[in-house]
Design a protein around this motif. Sequence first.
Motif, PDB file in Angstrom:
ATOM      1  N   ARG A  12       0.788  -1.134  -0.079  1.00 44.60           N
ATOM      2  CA  ARG A  12      -0.089   0.014   0.048  1.00 44.60           C
ATOM      3  C   ARG A  12       0.797   1.139  -0.160  1.00 44.60           C
ATOM      4  O   ARG A  12       0.694   2.229  -0.720  1.00 44.60           O
ATOM      5  N   ALA A  13       1.981   1.242   0.816  1.00 41.25           N
ATOM      6  CA  ALA A  13       2.841   2.282   0.738  1.00 41.25           C
ATOM      7  C   ALA A  13       3.369   2.589  -0.600  1.00 41.25           C
ATOM      8  O   ALA A  13       3.808   3.717  -1.034  1.00 41.25           O
ATOM      9  N   ALA A  14       3.892   1.367  -1.060  1.00 41.72           N
ATOM     10  CA  ALA A  14       4.510   1.605  -2.660  1.00 41.72           C
ATOM     11  C   ALA A  14       3.628   2.073  -3.535  1.00 41.72           C
ATOM     12  O   ALA A  14       4.058   2.878  -4.437  1.00 41.72           O
ATOM     13  N   ARG A  15       2.223   1.646  -3.474  1.00 42.20           N
ATOM     14  CA  ARG A  15       1.316   2.250  -4.258  1.00 42.20           C
ATOM     15  C   ARG A  15       1.221   3.820  -4.248  1.00 42.20           C
ATOM     16  O   ARG A  15       1.228   4.612  -4.848  1.00 42.20           O
ATOM     17  N   ASP A  16       1.066   4.222  -2.985  1.00 41.86           N
ATOM     18  CA  ASP A  16       0.993   5.678  -2.552  1.00 41.86           C
ATOM     19  C   ASP A  16       2.191   6.248  -3.180  1.00 41.86           C
ATOM     20  O   ASP A  16       2.240   7.445  -3.725  1.00 41.86           O
ATOM     21  N   PHE A  17       3.556   5.790  -2.840  1.00 44.05           N
ATOM     22  CA  PHE A  17       4.750   6.364  -3.342  1.00 44.05           C
ATOM     23  C   PHE A  17       4.791   6.402  -4.847  1.00 44.05           C
ATOM     24  O   PHE A  17       4.944   7.492  -5.317  1.00 44.05           O
ATOM     25  N   LEU A  18       4.446   5.537  -5.464  1.00 43.32           N
ATOM     26  CA  LEU A  18       4.467   5.405  -6.986  1.00 43.32           C
ATOM     27  C   LEU A  18       3.556   6.570  -7.680  1.00 43.32           C
ATOM     28  O   LEU A  18       3.838   7.243  -8.525  1.00 43.32           O
ATOM     29  N   ALA A  20       2.458   9.255  -6.114  1.00 45.32           N
ATOM     30  CA  ALA A  20       2.742  10.427  -5.723  1.00 45.32           C
ATOM     31  C   ALA A  20       3.866  11.136  -6.858  1.00 45.32           C
ATOM     32  O   ALA A  20       4.025  12.104  -6.920  1.00 45.32           O
ATOM     33  N   LEU A  21       4.517   9.899  -7.549  1.00 44.58           N
ATOM     34  CA  LEU A  21       5.535  10.265  -8.401  1.00 44.58           C
ATOM     35  C   LEU A  21       4.948  10.385 -10.015  1.00 44.58           C
ATOM     36  O   LEU A  21       5.375  10.503 -10.742  1.00 44.58           O
ATOM     37  N   GLY A  22       3.648  10.095  -9.711  1.00 44.67           N
ATOM     38  CA  GLY A  22       2.746  10.098 -11.063  1.00 44.67           C
ATOM     39  C   GLY A  22       2.793   9.014 -11.773  1.00 44.67           C
ATOM     40  O   GLY A  22       2.267   8.643 -13.271  1.00 44.67           O
ATOM     41  N   VAL A  23       3.195   7.698 -11.200  1.00 39.54           N
ATOM     42  CA  VAL A  23       3.093   6.317 -12.139  1.00 39.54           C
ATOM     43  C   VAL A  23       1.576   5.612 -11.892  1.00 39.54           C
ATOM     44  O   VAL A  23       1.185   5.665 -10.673  1.00 39.54           O
ATOM     45  N   THR A  24       1.020   5.519 -12.791  1.00 40.20           N
ATOM     46  CA  THR A  24      -0.429   4.822 -12.440  1.00 40.20           C
ATOM     47  C   THR A  24      -0.454   3.316 -12.263  1.00 40.20           C
ATOM     48  O   THR A  24       0.493   2.677 -13.062  1.00 40.20           O
ATOM     49  N   CYS A  25      -1.032   3.163 -11.399  1.00 37.49           N
ATOM     50  CA  CYS A  25      -1.077   1.753 -10.952  1.00 37.49           C
ATOM     51  C   CYS A  25      -2.191   1.154 -11.084  1.00 37.49           C
ATOM     52  O   CYS A  25      -2.551  -0.144 -10.625  1.00 37.49           O
ATOM     53  N   ASP A  26      -3.009   1.638 -12.172  1.00 34.26           N
ATOM     54  CA  ASP A  26      -4.366   0.864 -12.255  1.00 34.26           C
ATOM     55  C   ASP A  26      -4.072   0.315 -13.733  1.00 34.26           C
ATOM     56  O   ASP A  26      -5.278  -0.116 -14.158  1.00 34.26           O
ATOM     57  N   GLU A  27      -3.126   0.289 -14.655  1.00 29.22           N
ATOM     58  CA  GLU A  27      -2.970  -0.260 -15.942  1.00 29.22           C
ATOM     59  C   GLU A  27      -2.799  -1.738 -15.613  1.00 29.22           C
ATOM     60  O   GLU A  27      -2.167  -2.247 -14.734  1.00 29.22           O
ATOM     61  N   PRO A  28      -3.087  -2.503 -16.630  1.00 31.54           N
ATOM     62  CA  PRO A  28      -3.153  -4.024 -16.606  1.00 31.54           C
ATOM     63  C   PRO A  28      -1.227  -4.458 -16.098  1.00 31.54           C
ATOM     64  O   PRO A  28      -0.997  -5.114 -15.419  1.00 31.54           O
ATOM     65  N   GLY A  29      -0.401  -3.624 -16.692  1.00 33.38           N
ATOM     66  CA  GLY A  29       0.916  -3.728 -16.437  1.00 33.38           C
ATOM     67  C   GLY A  29       1.539  -3.367 -15.298  1.00 33.38           C
ATOM     68  O   GLY A  29       2.743  -3.658 -14.772  1.00 33.38           O
ATOM     69  N   THR A  30       0.708  -2.428 -14.547  1.00 31.38           N
ATOM     70  CA  THR A  30       1.495  -1.972 -13.387  1.00 31.38           C
ATOM     71  C   THR A  30       0.601  -2.012 -12.032  1.00 31.38           C
ATOM     72  O   THR A  30       0.851  -1.913 -10.970  1.00 31.38           O
ATOM     73  N   TYR A  31      -0.675  -2.945 -12.291  1.00 33.59           N
ATOM     74  CA  TYR A  31      -1.675  -3.194 -11.303  1.00 33.59           C
ATOM     75  C   TYR A  31      -0.845  -3.761 -10.000  1.00 33.59           C
ATOM     76  O   TYR A  31      -1.444  -3.454  -9.018  1.00 33.59           O
ATOM     77  N   SER A  33       2.208  -4.135  -9.555  1.00 34.63           N
ATOM     78  CA  SER A  33       3.487  -3.499  -9.394  1.00 34.63           C
ATOM     79  C   SER A  33       4.024  -3.062  -7.920  1.00 34.63           C
ATOM     80  O   SER A  33       4.977  -3.309  -7.354  1.00 34.63           O
ATOM     81  N   PRO A  34       3.017  -2.393  -7.146  1.00 32.91           N
ATOM     82  CA  PRO A  34       3.052  -2.115  -5.774  1.00 32.91           C
ATOM     83  C   PRO A  34       3.603  -3.399  -4.921  1.00 32.91           C
ATOM     84  O   PRO A  34       4.644  -3.285  -4.087  1.00 32.91           O
ATOM     85  N   LEU A  35       2.788  -4.505  -5.352  1.00 29.62           N
ATOM     86  CA  LEU A  35       3.304  -5.579  -4.433  1.00 29.62           C
ATOM     87  C   LEU A  35       4.543  -6.248  -4.898  1.00 29.62           C
ATOM     88  O   LEU A  35       5.354  -6.648  -4.159  1.00 29.62           O
ATOM     89  N   ARG A  36       4.653  -6.036  -6.061  1.00 28.27           N
ATOM     90  CA  ARG A  36       6.140  -6.545  -6.599  1.00 28.27           C
ATOM     91  C   ARG A  36       7.205  -6.023  -6.158  1.00 28.27           C
ATOM     92  O   ARG A  36       8.297  -6.373  -5.612  1.00 28.27           O
ATOM     93  N   MET A  37       6.900  -4.489  -6.004  1.00 25.69           N
ATOM     94  CA  MET A  37       8.073  -3.745  -5.523  1.00 25.69           C
ATOM     95  C   MET A  37       8.505  -4.318  -3.948  1.00 25.69           C
ATOM     96  O   MET A  37       9.439  -4.147  -3.565  1.00 25.69           O
ATOM     97  N   ALA A  38       7.281  -4.178  -3.109  1.00 24.76           N
ATOM     98  CA  ALA A  38       7.339  -4.680  -1.769  1.00 24.76           C
ATOM     99  C   ALA A  38       8.102  -6.065  -1.628  1.00 24.76           C
ATOM    100  O   ALA A  38       8.952  -6.107  -1.085  1.00 24.76           O
ATOM    101  N   GLN A  39       7.535  -6.760  -2.441  1.00 22.21           N
ATOM    102  CA  GLN A  39       8.348  -8.196  -2.405  1.00 22.21           C
ATOM    103  C   GLN A  39       9.740  -8.104  -2.773  1.00 22.21           C
ATOM    104  O   GLN A  39      10.574  -8.808  -2.045  1.00 22.21           O
TER     105      GLN A  39
END
Length: 185
Positions: A12-18, A20-31, A33-39
């Motif tokens: 959740r924090a990674a999603r907020d971080f991304l 905040a930097l303008g990275v959309t996390c709702d696209e098929p390729g990035t949905y 991503s926050p979990l993968r980043m945390a892992q």
Amino acid sequence: MDPDVGLQVAARAARDFLEALGVTCDEPGTYNSPLRMAQAYREMLTPRAFEMTTFPNDEAYDELVVVRSIPVQSVCEHHLLPFTGTAHVGYLPGDRILGLSKFARVVEMFARRPQVQERLTRQITAWLDEQLRPGGVGVVIEAEHTCMTLRGVRAGETVTRTTALSGALRENPATRAEFLAAATA
């Protein structure tokens, strides 16, 4: 904290971080991503457990032992970006010898945390010195820091070398030269 709960909090924090930097996390390729980043960060910051395996030095072996090209993967504590390279570790055995695979485990144990290369080099040396009580320990680490190659100065393919020595490897010029030649050949 439960590791799975911690991972979800980090995602959740990674999603907020991304975002905040303008990275959309709702696209098929990035949905995911926050979990993968945390892992990925959990993996980079968590060493595997190991038990120190030493053996009696029944042969009274007193010559230099060097294990070269041990992979180093760490995270710069200043930017939380990876640095990778190799460690070369040597020692003059005392009463005990170390199981060879344990050299890589010791490197990993200290590398899997936010770190600076200089401290990492000293920590490995000091720990082996304390655990083995050898005639001396030497560690050379050569690494590329992405905080230097991917951002800031963007000096690609630069390598930083750090050295830490103890005992005869520090005090005896001939032994020091032998280790450094073997470690960096």
